[in-house]
Write an enzyme that holds these catalytic residues in place. Structure first.
Site, mmCIF file in Angstrom:
data_model
loop_
_atom_site.group_PDB
_atom_site.id
_atom_site.type_symbol
_atom_site.label_atom_id
_atom_site.label_comp_id
_atom_site.label_asym_id
_atom_site.label_seq_id
_atom_site.Cartn_x
_atom_site.Cartn_y
_atom_site.Cartn_z
ATOM 1 N N GLY A 8 0.821 -1.203 0.000
ATOM 2 C CA GLY A 8 0.000 0.000 0.000
ATOM 3 C C GLY A 8 0.856 1.255 0.000
ATOM 4 O O GLY A 8 2.088 1.193 -0.027
ATOM 5 N N GLY A 12 6.453 0.767 2.580
ATOM 6 C CA GLY A 12 7.851 0.361 2.570
ATOM 7 C C GLY A 12 8.215 -0.450 1.348
ATOM 8 O O GLY A 12 9.326 -0.950 1.231
ATOM 9 N N THR A 33 7.497 5.852 -13.644
ATOM 10 C CA THR A 33 6.286 6.052 -14.438
ATOM 11 C C THR A 33 5.490 7.287 -14.027
ATOM 12 O O THR A 33 4.510 7.623 -14.684
ATOM 13 C CB THR A 33 5.358 4.825 -14.329
ATOM 14 O OG1 THR A 33 4.922 4.707 -12.976
ATOM 15 C CG2 THR A 33 6.055 3.563 -14.781
ATOM 16 N N SER A 34 5.907 7.943 -12.956
ATOM 17 C CA SER A 34 5.098 9.044 -12.435
ATOM 18 C C SER A 34 5.183 10.274 -13.323
ATOM 19 O O SER A 34 6.158 10.488 -14.035
ATOM 20 C CB SER A 34 5.543 9.406 -11.016
ATOM 21 O OG SER A 34 6.858 9.917 -11.041
ATOM 22 N N HIS A 48 11.920 9.927 -3.535
ATOM 23 C CA HIS A 48 12.367 8.701 -4.203
ATOM 24 C C HIS A 48 13.762 8.892 -4.797
ATOM 25 O O HIS A 48 14.618 8.021 -4.683
ATOM 26 C CB HIS A 48 11.378 8.267 -5.292
ATOM 27 C CG HIS A 48 10.230 7.491 -4.769
ATOM 28 N ND1 HIS A 48 10.240 6.121 -4.703
ATOM 29 C CD2 HIS A 48 9.026 7.880 -4.281
ATOM 30 C CE1 HIS A 48 9.095 5.702 -4.188
ATOM 31 N NE2 HIS A 48 8.338 6.753 -3.929
#
Length: 170
Positions: A8, A12, A33-34, A48
């Site tokens: 989710g 983690g 992909t964001s 990230h």
């Protein structure tokens, strides 16, 4: 080795997936992909980026994942793809059923044929209540079906919750 990592939001899963690909001893390519549409997403992308090794190659591709995987397909390559739920969102927002179908089929073929180490990150979105609107239901259905298909094509599947990995397939 092909490994699907599910979890989710803030479970983690990303940190776990990065640990897995980092141990393979091969050059790593991080496929993101964001798409950045707002400040919150910009902050998430930065987090990230800050949490992965700077020597990893980065490819940003919101739609044509199969093409990217095909271009990186080599036994000497390691790839992490983050994440399939954002990719699915990007495709659904195009409102192009033919493109959606083609990209999904091409992606599954590319994963099946990939010869290097591959870690795929996807959110498990089917653990909550049935969404109220048609697009949210479609997203859950498409993501759930894609996760099932990827699980069949991978050697390992791990579910991550509260930072703890739970092997589902090994």
């Amino acid at each position: 080795m092909k490994h699907l990592v599910l979890g989710g939001v803030r479970s983690g899963k990303s940190a776990f997936a990065q640990e897995q690909i980092a141990t393979c001893g091969k050059p790593v390519c991080y496929v993101a992909t964001s798409q950045v549409w707002d400040k919150d997403m910009e902050d998430r992308v930065r987090l990230h980026k800050d949490n992965r090794p700077s020597e990893w190659q980065l490819i940003e591709e919101p739609l044509a994942l199969a093409s990217v995987l095909n271009s990186l397909n080599s036994p000497d390559q390691a790839v992490i793809v983050e994440c399939f739920t954002l990719w699915m969102t990007n495709l659904l927002c195009l409102e192009d059923e033919i493109r959606l179908k083609d990209e999904k089929q091409a992606l599954l073929k590319a994963v099946e044929e990939f010869e290097g180490d591959l870690v795929l990150v996807s959110s498990e979105v089917g653990l909550g209540i049935m969404p109220m609107n048609a697009l949210a239901r479609r997203f859950g259905d498409e993501t759930g079906l894609m996760n099932q298909a990827l699980a069949k094509l991978t050697d390992r599947v791990t579910f991550v919750a509260a930072g703890l990995p739970l092997p589902l397939k090994s």
